[in-house]
Design an enzyme around this catalytic site. Sequence first.
Site: not given
Length: 635
Positions: A174, A67
């Site tokens: 669970c 850039h």
Amino acid sequence: MKITELLDIRSIALNVSVSSKLETIDTLIDLMDASGKITNVKDYKEGILKRESLSTTGIGEGIAIPHAQVAAVKKPGLAAMTIKNGVDYESLDGQPVYLCFMIAAPVDGGNIHLQALAKLSTLLMDESFRQKLIDAKTPREFLDIIDKQEALKDAQEKNGKMNNFYRVLAVTACPTGIAHTFMAAENLTKAGEEMGYPLKAETNGADGAQNILTQSEIDASDGIIIAADKNVEMSRFDGKPVLSVSVTQGIQKPKELIQKIIDHQVPIYHHDGEEMVENSTSEGVGHSIYKHLMNGVSHMLPFVIGGGILIALAFLFDDYSINPANFGKNTPLAAYLKTIGEQAFGLMLPILAGYIAMSIADRPGLAVGFIGGIVAKMGCTFANPAGGDVNAGFLGALLAGFLGGYLVLGLKKVFSHLPKSLDGIKPILIYPVLGILIVSVLTTFINPFVGAINTGLSNMLNSMGGTSKVLLGIVVAGMQSTDMGGPINKASYVFATSQLAEGNFEIMAAVMAGGMIPPLAIALSTTLFKNRWTKDEQNSGLVNYVMGLAFISEGAIPFAAKDPLRVIPSCIAGSAVAGGLSMFFGCSLRAPHGGIFVLPTIGNPLMYALAIIAGMIVGCMVLSMLKKPLKEENC
């Protein structure tokens, strides 16, 4: 400004062959020039090379973003290129570059190039996004991929939070919904953060579903991890990749599970509207049966716990001297508590059977399993349909649940060829009528056989005394520490719960004592033997006092995972001592949970507390002797 507004379709080149970094830059500059964004190629190139001289813009992961902000740029823009075989760009990680973006920013354009660079860098950290760009066939497809990804990113930033989009979702559950559920959710969420993949975890705990996944989140995700030992609502995941594993894997292997979703190594889940059909074949028969059983147990526990504690309170508040034969219902308060408790407690077997069947066959199985459980509870036989002749009990209800579930699955297959117009009557007429009738007949048939087994087991347990009774307490309590909430732990717990229905309350007391020991023994060791533990472990040990007193064995899991060869045997030793002493002292427990908080309702509470203290000390001492002192800097 959007990235796609900066990127002209004329400035995109795909599958380019270049042999060097300089050739790569020259090609990108030509693409930038083709879009009319620069006025002087030479000056722009000089700005690009000047930036490269400071440090390479090959940022790694196969990406380069050269850039420059120079006067030769008349309008901000981007150029992009994919490189077929990669090129040596002198990247930070030393790897070839396959994807390049070049940024052009005018000198009076403020920090627009920095903003674009920041946004690009963030988006390009997503490996699947990068790969999609590299695989793009046309410039238009390349632009569309960027546009979609940028839109997702902008939506996240607009709302000021990341939870509008998650690449990976999870549901954890669970059987008891107390510890494993939340530990799995926490580990998956943390692993997602560490790996750079935002993850949201829904917990199906004892207090219901929390942090519930929205349909928009599900639609936008790459896939869902179901880390559960009981069934969860699945129809919402139809058509999405779903990875089904045990809740333990969610705790122990979170990164591995997340990576499978990211790498698209997970099958698509399909829901047929009535039952769950999982394409994953990783779940074995044993785990499937265990999951169905635990689904029944998890729904049964609130009835057992609530009813058991109310019954225990009735005895606590009653006056034995009024009428010993009616103890528990002599006073109005005691009679009320015991009546309500007995009603709640009495539902445990139908609830167990109903939710096992529902786990297997979805909602149509619930009523069938529930009635099967009632027939088992009543002890119906063909000789006496009203029941009372046999005691099928817990085992009978368990079998009725599995019979009911698989029976409904069979009925679904038998009637699957009926016209679609009759689909509506199957779950409300065919399945319940035929299912209830057939499961009742089957349960009535097996009741005498199951009753004989139950009676023999009860007689054996009731006849135990002295050494054999203590030995049983040692075994069932020691099992609690073997895998800290895993299958062996749950087998011991389910056995003790089943004996509550038969009036054997001492086994439950021994099991709860054994389950309290692992976190308590570790907590005591971190307090008395600080030189064996790191600062973080010492801090966690304080929390384990609370978890142990509340009968949450899972508090020991992080310690056991780090040092299983020392922690697990030590905890087993402590649990065995506590369970054996509980049996020796004749302690009893009507409620299968609560820990120290239900101590007043325990038979022989002072000696029960002594058994727990003894087990905690033994576990602590064995563990502290096995562990070596840490070096000073680690303490």
